[in-house]
Design a protein around this motif. Structure first.
Motif, PDB file in Angstrom:
ATOM      1  N   LEU A 113       8.265   3.575  13.016  1.00 16.17           N
ATOM      2  CA  LEU A 113       7.099   2.997  13.671  1.00 16.17           C
ATOM      3  C   LEU A 113       6.542   1.836  12.850  1.00 16.17           C
ATOM      4  CD1 LEU A 113       5.114   3.191  16.018  1.00 16.17           C
ATOM      5  CD2 LEU A 113       3.875   4.957  14.771  1.00 16.17           C
ATOM      6  N   TYR A 114       6.415   2.030  11.556  1.00 19.43           N
ATOM      7  CA  TYR A 114       5.922   0.983  10.654  1.00 19.43           C
ATOM      8  C   TYR A 114       6.833  -0.248  10.742  1.00 19.43           C
ATOM      9  CZ  TYR A 114       4.237  -1.271   6.373  1.00 19.43           C
ATOM     10  OH  TYR A 114       3.714  -2.159   5.461  1.00 19.43           O
ATOM     11  N   ARG A 115       8.146  -0.016  10.630  1.00 21.43           N
ATOM     12  CA  ARG A 115       9.116  -1.119  10.599  1.00 21.43           C
ATOM     13  C   ARG A 115       9.091  -1.915  11.899  1.00 21.43           C
ATOM     14  NH1 ARG A 115      13.980  -1.346  12.708  1.00 21.43           N
ATOM     15  NH2 ARG A 115      14.061   0.909  13.057  1.00 21.43           N
ATOM     16  N   ILE A 116       9.115  -1.210  13.019  1.00 25.40           N
ATOM     17  CA  ILE A 116       9.182  -1.889  14.315  1.00 25.40           C
ATOM     18  C   ILE A 116       7.883  -2.631  14.621  1.00 25.40           C
ATOM     19  CG2 ILE A 116       9.335  -1.484  16.813  1.00 25.40           C
ATOM     20  CD1 ILE A 116      11.470   0.634  16.171  1.00 25.40           C
ATOM     21  N   LEU A 117       6.740  -2.035  14.264  1.00 27.27           N
ATOM     22  CA  LEU A 117       5.463  -2.732  14.462  1.00 27.27           C
ATOM     23  C   LEU A 117       5.345  -3.949  13.542  1.00 27.27           C
ATOM     24  CD1 LEU A 117       2.835   0.110  15.009  1.00 27.27           C
ATOM     25  CD2 LEU A 117       3.314  -1.802  16.548  1.00 27.27           C
ATOM     26  N   GLU A 118       5.852  -3.821  12.335  1.00 24.18           N
ATOM     27  CA  GLU A 118       5.833  -4.967  11.402  1.00 24.18           C
ATOM     28  C   GLU A 118       6.636  -6.133  11.988  1.00 24.18           C
ATOM     29  OE1 GLU A 118       6.480  -5.750   6.640  1.00 24.18           O
ATOM     30  OE2 GLU A 118       7.794  -4.301   7.632  1.00 24.18           O
ATOM     31  N   GLU A 119       7.827  -5.823  12.507  1.00 26.79           N
ATOM     32  CA  GLU A 119       8.668  -6.864  13.106  1.00 26.79           C
ATOM     33  C   GLU A 119       7.989  -7.495  14.325  1.00 26.79           C
ATOM     34  OE1 GLU A 119      12.341  -4.918  13.988  1.00 26.79           O
ATOM     35  OE2 GLU A 119      12.927  -4.716  11.873  1.00 26.79           O
ATOM     36  N   SER A 120       7.387  -6.627  15.141  1.00 28.26           N
ATOM     37  CA  SER A 120       6.737  -7.105  16.360  1.00 28.26           C
ATOM     38  C   SER A 120       5.539  -8.005  16.045  1.00 28.26           C
ATOM     39  CB  SER A 120       6.295  -5.906  17.206  1.00 28.26           C
ATOM     40  OG  SER A 120       5.653  -6.328  18.369  1.00 28.26           O
ATOM     41  N   CYS A 121       4.729  -7.589  15.064  1.00 31.48           N
ATOM     42  CA  CYS A 121       3.568  -8.408  14.676  1.00 31.48           C
ATOM     43  C   CYS A 121       4.008  -9.733  14.070  1.00 31.48           C
ATOM     44  CB  CYS A 121       2.689  -7.634  13.686  1.00 31.48           C
ATOM     45  SG  CYS A 121       1.770  -6.263  14.430  1.00 31.48           S
ATOM     46  N   ASN A 122       5.015  -9.681  13.231  1.00 34.60           N
ATOM     47  CA  ASN A 122       5.497 -10.909  12.581  1.00 34.60           C
ATOM     48  C   ASN A 122       6.137 -11.879  13.567  1.00 34.60           C
ATOM     49  OD1 ASN A 122       4.640 -10.405   9.951  1.00 34.60           O
ATOM     50  ND2 ASN A 122       6.434  -9.152   9.488  1.00 34.60           N
ATOM     51  N   ALA A 123       6.575 -11.349  14.716  1.00 32.40           N
ATOM     52  CA  ALA A 123       7.170 -12.216  15.748  1.00 32.40           C
ATOM     53  C   ALA A 123       6.104 -12.996  16.515  1.00 32.40           C
ATOM     54  CB  ALA A 123       8.004 -11.375  16.711  1.00 32.40           C
ATOM     55  N   CYS A 124       4.852 -12.594  16.394  1.00 35.54           N
ATOM     56  CA  CYS A 124       3.759 -13.309  17.078  1.00 35.54           C
ATOM     57  C   CYS A 124       3.574 -14.689  16.450  1.00 35.54           C
ATOM     58  CB  CYS A 124       2.457 -12.512  16.975  1.00 35.54           C
ATOM     59  SG  CYS A 124       2.457 -10.980  17.921  1.00 35.54           S
ATOM     60  N   LYS A 125       3.365 -15.687  17.279  1.00 36.27           N
ATOM     61  CA  LYS A 125       3.223 -17.054  16.781  1.00 36.27           C
ATOM     62  C   LYS A 125       1.768 -17.495  16.668  1.00 36.27           C
ATOM     63  CE  LYS A 125       7.707 -18.298  18.748  1.00 36.27           C
ATOM     64  NZ  LYS A 125       8.413 -19.043  19.803  1.00 36.27           N
ATOM     65  N   SER A 126       0.884 -16.780  17.342  1.00 35.60           N
ATOM     66  CA  SER A 126      -0.521 -17.169  17.359  1.00 35.60           C
ATOM     67  C   SER A 126      -1.166 -17.048  15.980  1.00 35.60           C
ATOM     68  CB  SER A 126      -1.287 -16.287  18.349  1.00 35.60           C
ATOM     69  OG  SER A 126      -2.656 -16.628  18.348  1.00 35.60           O
TER      70      SER A 126
END
Length: 314
Positions: A8-21
């Motif tokens: 959960l930590y890893r996937i959320l980290e990747e998802s947040c880091n993919a945000c460009k805003s």
């Protein structure tokens, strides 16, 4: 559980880091705080919408996150006059008079409008977390087998007005909890890890709280779920409309609306929203639908909840 938390930590980290805003809509709740935690090295801006004239609970928590993550925080204090203008604009975009949806999404409308007026092209929100991880208070005391079914039902019909508002205002909405990998993992996590007791209290989003309790202040991690309307203070609109539209006047309007439009209005606040909706779009009554809401007669599709007027259960 350790394996689930690590994934959960890893996937959320990747998802947040993919945000460009470079802007986070911050409520000081668990979801936006997790996003702030992952993006703090970037030093994104954050914005919190707080009503001036009603009691709001978010302000202290937003300031706590801002200080902890060392992120710049803009507090958008809004007067009642601005909220009333925002109500009409929100109804115009969402095309309903659902009191709960409007009260909550005025907050997002104002945050997104603030972003536009301050030259931003996008904003990050915590949409999806409550649906995927059982954050809603009405889920907390359900038996486990019923809870699993209810979470699946909610996830099958979840929708996010934020996207409509963003599109209408020309602002891109990024929601890391709705990343496909996050959604897939969340659906694989059993209900007994989403709702669980901790130190004598029952909590939704338990697995999220346990995963991030060492990274985010305890007051936020174990903070009770607070709807946007409570956190920002727009819940105060209910009392405002009760005082503006007196009981006798409401009863009179209610009877006229039922007789002339065939629509049953449940509160003074709903009446205020209905009159705006009717002015903009006309009658919500759908004479050709198979299944309709018993209150507003609008079509309802496989749900206990009417998205048009907010009636629940139906």
């Amino acid at each position: 559980m350790d394996k689930v938390s690590k994934n959960l930590y890893r996937i959320l980290e990747e998802s947040c880091n993919a945000c460009k805003s470079n802007l986070i809509s911050l409520s000081g709740g668990l979801d936006s705080s997790i996003i702030a935690y992952f993006l703090k090295q970037r030093k994104p801006k954050t914005v919190a919408v707080i009503t001036e004239d009603f009691v709001s609970t978010d302000l202290t928590y937003c300031q706590m996150v801002s200080k902890e993550m060392q992120l710049p925080l803009s507090i958008y204090n809004v007067k009642t006059t601005i909220i009333l203008e925002a109500i009409e604009d929100t109804i115009k975009i969402l095309k309903n008079f659902n009191d709960i949806e409007i009260r909550n999404n005025i907050v997002m409308y104002l945050a997104i409008k603030w972003a536009k007026e301050n030259g931003e092209k996008s904003i990050i929100t915590g949409d999806g977390s409550d649906e995927l991880f059982a954050g809603y208070s009405f889920l907390i005391n359900k038996p486990e087998d019923e809870l699993e079914k209810e979470i699946k039902r909610i996830c099958s019909i979840m929708h996010f007005p934020t996207q409509k508002i963003g599109k209408a205002l020309g602002i891109t909405i990024e929601s890391p909890f709705l990343n496909d990998l996050v959604v897939k993992l969340a659906k694989e996590i059993p209900a007994n890890l989403k709702v669980k007791n901790e130190k004598g209290e029952r909590h939704g989003k338990w697995i999220l709280r346990k995963t991030f309790e060492e990274y985010i202040p305890q007051q936020i991690v174990w903070r009770d779920k607070s709807a946007m309307q409570d956190g920002s203070g727009t819940a105060g609109l209910t009392n405002l409309f009760n005082s503006v539209i007196k009981e006798e006047k409401f009863v009179e309007k209610k009877l006229i609306t039922e007789k002339e439009d065939g629509v049953i209005i449940r509160s003074s606040e709903s009446m205020y929203y209905y009159e705006i909706f009717k002015k903009l779009f006309g009658s919500p009554v759908d004479n050709h639908a198979k299944n309709t809401c018993p209150y507003c007669k609008h079509e309802v599709k496989n749900s206990k909840f009417c998205r048009m007027c907010g009636a629940f259960p139906i």
